[in-house]
Design a protein around this motif. Structure first.
Motif, short mmCIF file in Angstrom:
data_model
loop_
_atom_site.label_atom_id
_atom_site.label_comp_id
_atom_site.label_asym_id
_atom_site.label_seq_id
_atom_site.Cartn_x
_atom_site.Cartn_y
_atom_site.Cartn_z
N GLY A 1 0.86 -1.31 0.01
CA GLY A 1 0.04 0.00 0.13
C GLY A 1 0.93 1.38 0.00
O GLY A 1 0.52 2.30 0.41
N ASN A 2 2.19 1.17 -0.57
CA ASN A 2 2.86 2.39 -0.86
C ASN A 2 3.40 2.56 -2.15
O ASN A 2 3.15 1.74 -2.87
N ARG A 3 4.29 3.30 -2.21
CA ARG A 3 5.17 3.80 -3.47
C ARG A 3 6.54 3.79 -3.22
O ARG A 3 7.00 4.41 -2.26
N ARG A 4 7.40 3.36 -4.20
CA ARG A 4 8.72 3.91 -3.99
C ARG A 4 9.48 3.80 -5.57
O ARG A 4 8.94 2.94 -6.42
N ASP A 5 10.25 4.48 -5.66
CA ASP A 5 11.24 4.42 -7.05
C ASP A 5 11.80 3.10 -7.17
O ASP A 5 12.34 2.51 -6.19
N VAL A 6 11.98 2.71 -8.35
CA VAL A 6 13.01 1.08 -8.55
C VAL A 6 13.88 1.82 -9.41
O VAL A 6 13.91 2.48 -10.44
N LEU A 7 15.33 1.46 -8.97
CA LEU A 7 16.57 1.73 -9.59
C LEU A 7 16.94 0.62 -10.45
O LEU A 7 17.02 -0.34 -9.80
N VAL A 8 17.42 0.89 -11.80
CA VAL A 8 17.78 -0.25 -12.70
C VAL A 8 19.20 0.28 -13.22
O VAL A 8 19.30 1.01 -13.99
N TRP A 9 20.34 -0.46 -12.75
CA TRP A 9 21.52 -0.26 -13.60
C TRP A 9 21.89 -1.37 -14.41
O TRP A 9 21.56 -2.58 -14.09
N LEU A 10 22.29 -0.98 -15.71
CA LEU A 10 22.17 -1.96 -16.79
C LEU A 10 23.74 -2.01 -17.22
O LEU A 10 24.58 -0.86 -17.26
#
Length: 174
Positions: free
Chosen positions: A32-41
């Motif tokens: 029931g919340n939000r957060r950024d998702v970080l993806v390193w390629l």
């Protein structure tokens, strides 16, 4: 629909090495919340069609950028850049914690917090990764989806939820 954005476009000052993407404010129906998702390629991602193993890393604000870290940057981007020279490559996913709710989300068990006993939401957090984050990553990037190529990593309470995920979801995390 939210699109992946370049980390450098969102953060003028940073210590990130390489291609880091951000999916802003991903909703977690489990928590029931939000957060950024970080993806390193990895650097080779842009030039081929190879599929990569994936490592899901807790306390994601510490993983890539000293400017967002509260406990010192882990330098995962620098480390993976150096390992690429040895042929070791992976996609890294940083999941920032929920601030004051960090201990609650990372604990799968009830525990004392101050003068009360709280119910840990580690099972829900693990479901968030398995049911929401991993499908997003697998549909957005060229990943290897098998458990042998899917890792999880954390320290302290992030280490606890890492072990919990490996033990309870061996079908997902190798």
């Amino acid at each position: 629909m939210t699109e992946w954005q370049s980390y450098g476009d969102l953060h003028a000052q940073h210590t990130v090495v390489g291609d880091l993407r951000v999916y802003p404010k991903l909703h977690s129906p489990q928590l029931g919340n939000r957060r950024d998702v970080l993806v390193w390629l990895p650097q080779s991602y842009a030039t081929g069609d190879k599929r990569y193993p994936v490592i899901y890393m807790h306390d994601g604000q510490n993983v890539f950028d000293a400017n967002t870290s509260y406990a010192g940057e882990w330098r995962a981007d620098e480390t993976m850049t150096a390992l690429a020279a040895e042929g070791i490559e992976a996609i890294l996913v940083g999941l920032p914690n929920a601030g004051k709710r960090r201990a609650i989300e990372y604990s799968p068990y009830p525990f004392p917090m101050g003068n009360e006993r709280v119910v840990g939401q580690g099972e829900l957090y693990t479901r968030f990764i398995v049911e929401t984050v991993k499908p997003l990553i697998d549909s957005s990037f060229r990943t290897r989806t098998d458990a042998a190529a899917t890792g999880t990593l954390g320290s302290s309470m992030g280490g606890l939820i890492t072990l919990y995920g490996i033990l309870t979801r061996p079908d997902v995390f190798g």
